[in-house]
Design an enzyme around this catalytic site. Sequence first.
Site, mmCIF file in Angstrom:
data_model
loop_
_atom_site.group_PDB
_atom_site.id
_atom_site.type_symbol
_atom_site.label_atom_id
_atom_site.label_comp_id
_atom_site.label_asym_id
_atom_site.label_seq_id
_atom_site.Cartn_x
_atom_site.Cartn_y
_atom_site.Cartn_z
ATOM 1 N N SER A 9 0.813 -1.223 0.000
ATOM 2 C CA SER A 9 0.000 0.000 0.000
ATOM 3 C C SER A 9 0.843 1.268 0.000
ATOM 4 O O SER A 9 1.911 1.320 0.628
ATOM 5 C CB SER A 9 -0.880 -0.010 1.256
ATOM 6 O OG SER A 9 -1.450 1.259 1.468
ATOM 7 N N GLU A 45 0.205 3.607 1.734
ATOM 8 C CA GLU A 45 0.236 4.017 3.142
ATOM 9 C C GLU A 45 1.616 3.742 3.747
ATOM 10 O O GLU A 45 1.994 4.367 4.730
ATOM 11 C CB GLU A 45 -0.874 3.287 3.898
ATOM 12 C CG GLU A 45 -1.176 3.780 5.289
ATOM 13 C CD GLU A 45 -1.799 5.163 5.379
ATOM 14 O OE1 GLU A 45 -2.275 5.685 4.342
ATOM 15 O OE2 GLU A 45 -1.805 5.741 6.472
ATOM 16 N N TYR A 99 -1.527 0.350 10.622
ATOM 17 C CA TYR A 99 -1.785 -0.320 9.342
ATOM 18 C C TYR A 99 -0.562 -0.194 8.429
ATOM 19 O O TYR A 99 -0.102 -1.187 7.846
ATOM 20 C CB TYR A 99 -3.012 0.315 8.671
ATOM 21 C CG TYR A 99 -3.219 -0.115 7.239
ATOM 22 C CD1 TYR A 99 -3.806 -1.330 6.921
ATOM 23 C CD2 TYR A 99 -2.819 0.716 6.177
ATOM 24 C CE1 TYR A 99 -3.985 -1.720 5.601
ATOM 25 C CE2 TYR A 99 -3.008 0.335 4.856
ATOM 26 C CZ TYR A 99 -3.591 -0.886 4.574
ATOM 27 O OH TYR A 99 -3.763 -1.271 3.264
HETATM 28 P P1 NAP Z 1 -11.412 -4.449 1.851
HETATM 29 O O1 NAP Z 1 -12.557 -4.097 0.970
HETATM 30 O O2 NAP Z 1 -11.350 -3.914 3.234
HETATM 31 O O3 NAP Z 1 -11.366 -6.061 1.903
HETATM 32 C C1 NAP Z 1 -10.552 -6.705 2.844
HETATM 33 C C2 NAP Z 1 -10.802 -8.192 2.742
HETATM 34 O O4 NAP Z 1 -10.016 -8.870 3.734
HETATM 35 C C3 NAP Z 1 -12.262 -8.608 3.004
HETATM 36 O O5 NAP Z 1 -12.580 -9.698 2.176
HETATM 37 C C4 NAP Z 1 -12.203 -9.046 4.458
HETATM 38 O O6 NAP Z 1 -13.218 -9.951 4.822
HETATM 39 C C5 NAP Z 1 -10.854 -9.742 4.477
HETATM 40 N N1 NAP Z 1 -10.312 -9.912 5.822
HETATM 41 C C6 NAP Z 1 -10.096 -8.971 6.750
HETATM 42 N N2 NAP Z 1 -9.578 -9.524 7.861
HETATM 43 C C7 NAP Z 1 -9.475 -10.846 7.614
HETATM 44 C C8 NAP Z 1 -9.034 -11.950 8.375
HETATM 45 N N3 NAP Z 1 -8.575 -11.809 9.623
HETATM 46 N N4 NAP Z 1 -9.063 -13.178 7.825
HETATM 47 C C9 NAP Z 1 -9.530 -13.354 6.562
HETATM 48 N N5 NAP Z 1 -9.977 -12.342 5.788
HETATM 49 C C10 NAP Z 1 -9.945 -11.108 6.322
HETATM 50 O O7 NAP Z 1 -10.033 -4.074 1.147
HETATM 51 P P2 NAP Z 1 -9.730 -3.705 -0.387
HETATM 52 O O8 NAP Z 1 -9.955 -2.245 -0.578
HETATM 53 O O9 NAP Z 1 -10.383 -4.689 -1.263
HETATM 54 O O10 NAP Z 1 -8.152 -3.918 -0.417
HETATM 55 C C11 NAP Z 1 -7.582 -5.196 -0.703
HETATM 56 C C12 NAP Z 1 -6.178 -5.246 -0.149
HETATM 57 O O11 NAP Z 1 -5.396 -4.207 -0.733
HETATM 58 C C13 NAP Z 1 -6.057 -5.037 1.363
HETATM 59 O O12 NAP Z 1 -4.971 -5.815 1.824
HETATM 60 C C14 NAP Z 1 -5.733 -3.578 1.512
HETATM 61 O O13 NAP Z 1 -5.046 -3.345 2.715
HETATM 62 C C15 NAP Z 1 -4.857 -3.367 0.291
HETATM 63 N N6 NAP Z 1 -4.833 -2.031 -0.280
HETATM 64 C C16 NAP Z 1 -5.998 -1.389 -0.563
HETATM 65 C C17 NAP Z 1 -5.962 -0.145 -1.168
HETATM 66 C C18 NAP Z 1 -7.240 0.595 -1.532
HETATM 67 O O14 NAP Z 1 -7.156 1.801 -1.791
HETATM 68 N N7 NAP Z 1 -8.372 -0.094 -1.623
HETATM 69 C C19 NAP Z 1 -4.717 0.454 -1.474
HETATM 70 C C20 NAP Z 1 -3.555 -0.259 -1.199
HETATM 71 C C21 NAP Z 1 -3.616 -1.506 -0.611
HETATM 72 P P3 NAP Z 1 -14.671 -9.405 5.322
HETATM 73 O O15 NAP Z 1 -15.454 -9.126 4.058
HETATM 74 O O16 NAP Z 1 -15.194 -10.540 6.112
HETATM 75 O O17 NAP Z 1 -14.416 -8.163 6.114
HETATM 76 O O1 F7E Z 2 -9.093 8.235 4.170
HETATM 77 C C1 F7E Z 2 -9.557 11.648 5.374
HETATM 78 C C2 F7E Z 2 -8.599 10.753 6.133
HETATM 79 O O2 F7E Z 2 -10.019 6.130 5.091
HETATM 80 C C3 F7E Z 2 -8.613 9.111 3.170
HETATM 81 C C4 F7E Z 2 -7.238 2.242 2.565
HETATM 82 O O3 F7E Z 2 -7.758 1.560 1.445
HETATM 83 O O4 F7E Z 2 -6.024 3.768 1.163
HETATM 84 C C5 F7E Z 2 -7.000 3.697 2.186
HETATM 85 O O5 F7E Z 2 -6.560 4.395 3.344
HETATM 86 C C6 F7E Z 2 -8.380 10.487 3.761
HETATM 87 C C7 F7E Z 2 -7.570 10.475 5.060
HETATM 88 O O6 F7E Z 2 -8.395 6.063 3.139
HETATM 89 C C8 F7E Z 2 -12.854 11.260 6.815
HETATM 90 O O7 F7E Z 2 -8.071 11.407 7.285
HETATM 91 C C9 F7E Z 2 -11.547 12.895 6.268
HETATM 92 O O8 F7E Z 2 -6.636 11.507 5.012
HETATM 93 O O9 F7E Z 2 -10.680 6.852 2.761
HETATM 94 P P1 F7E Z 2 -9.652 6.780 3.811
HETATM 95 P P2 F7E Z 2 -6.861 5.948 3.565
HETATM 96 O O10 F7E Z 2 -6.660 6.226 4.987
HETATM 97 O O11 F7E Z 2 -6.085 6.767 2.599
HETATM 98 C C10 F7E Z 2 -4.742 3.199 1.498
HETATM 99 C C11 F7E Z 2 -3.869 3.316 0.276
HETATM 100 C C12 F7E Z 2 -4.853 1.816 2.011
HETATM 101 O O12 F7E Z 2 -3.992 0.982 1.776
HETATM 102 C C13 F7E Z 2 -5.944 1.572 2.996
HETATM 103 O O13 F7E Z 2 -6.198 0.164 3.103
HETATM 104 O O14 F7E Z 2 -9.645 11.048 4.099
HETATM 105 N N1 F7E Z 2 -10.895 11.752 5.972
HETATM 106 N N2 F7E Z 2 -12.744 12.624 6.817
HETATM 107 C C14 F7E Z 2 -11.680 10.712 6.286
HETATM 108 N N3 F7E Z 2 -11.494 9.389 6.157
HETATM 109 C C15 F7E Z 2 -12.491 8.585 6.561
HETATM 110 N N4 F7E Z 2 -12.349 7.243 6.410
HETATM 111 N N5 F7E Z 2 -13.669 9.082 7.101
HETATM 112 C C16 F7E Z 2 -13.892 10.421 7.259
HETATM 113 O O15 F7E Z 2 -14.937 10.828 7.735
#
Ligand code: NAP
Ligand code: F7E
Length: 346
Positions: free
Chosen positions: A132, A134, A155
Amino acid sequence: MTSKTALITGITGQDGSYLTELLLAKGYQVHGIVRRASTFNTQRIDHLYQDPHDPEARLFLHYGDLTDGTRMASLLEQICPDEVYHLAAQSHVRVSFDEPEFTGNATGLGTTRLLETIRVMGLPCRFYQASSSEMFGSAPPPQHEGTAFHPRSPYGVAKVYAYWATRNYREAYGMYAVNGILFNHESPRRGLTFVTRKVALAAARIKAGLQDEVHLGNLEARRDWGYAAEYVNAMWRMLQQDAPDDYVVATGTSCSVREFVAYCFAHVGLDWRNHVRFDERYLRPAEVDHLVGDASKAEQLLGWRPTVQAPELARLMVDAEVNALRTQCVPAQAHGPVLAAAGVAG
Ligand code: NAP
Ligand code: F7E
């Protein structure tokens, strides 16, 4: 068409659902790991469900949890996949401050459990780690594969551990193990407590007269937001190369939360300033201020290039919410409990 078998952890998540569609379309047999819950958590893949008794079935689901190493090992041995897409994680940054130990266990150690099983059993599979942006945290933009990590959340710390575990198994044991360093990617299937989906849903509901305001935290953070349906294609490409490597996947542009909010509200003809309220509970103990990815390596070596950027992404997400409100048979108030849950940490 291929005759390969893939195992997807996190198949019920946003990315898991799009990746399953992609791999089924390519002819894969797909196995997915689902957490057992007292309520159904398969909504994102219900449209793909296949009766396992059907001899033509190519999608199979198995119960399992990342924190249960024995189960992960037995599933890997039983399925013996050609490709493992490790997407499962506790993926919410704000929640990771509340649950740092669980996040480390699932998001960090979960990766080692899989890699170590593959090594010990000598499984001939390729491994994708969902790394990520992050991990870059406070490193100045633009961030690329060579940028030093400076994570700003439990995270991010867990993902850095998993990143290095993946590289270490590649370098130490010659495994085909890659890191896709994906910047934020969103869609109508995004979890309701991530800011883009929260805002898109709120804009649609306010337009429909179902609520009047939405509470948010920091509006100044800037993110490189892309479209999830395009990003899973990059994951697949990473596992089709001659040699394993790590790649940044991003649009190369960023906008602030404030700008994304404005795009969403403007799309339904509203001025966001009349509806957005500040709530400090959505602030984080440490924030990541500015992420912009340089994905030129992925473009050159994988031939991957995104087409959707933040303004279009905002429009397509709001349109999906508007259509869902129009077509849902259940009353729109059914979102009430969901929004209450979002209030826990959203
Ligand atoms: P998501 O929608 O939160 O999906 C996470 C998945 O992991 C869900 O299927 C969840 O199951 C499963 N999970 C969580 N804890 C688990 C556990 N203890 N054992 C087995 N399964 C578990 O995430 P996503 O947005 O699809 O992202 C996919 C991956 O890419 C994640 O690793 C995330 O950290 C990473 N990532 C995401 C982004 C982004 O912007 N979306 C960016 C960079 C990296 P449930 O449905 O039961 O909760
Ligand atoms: O926050 C701000 C918050 O939770 C984005 C995950 O997929 O991307 C994701 O992480 C921004 C942050 O995503 C609210 O403070 C303001 O600056 O949508 P987010 P994230 O933290 O960037 C990375 C790449 C991953 O890997 C992660 O798994 O938005 N913000 N107000 C808020 N965020 C949330 N959630 N809720 C608010 O009300």
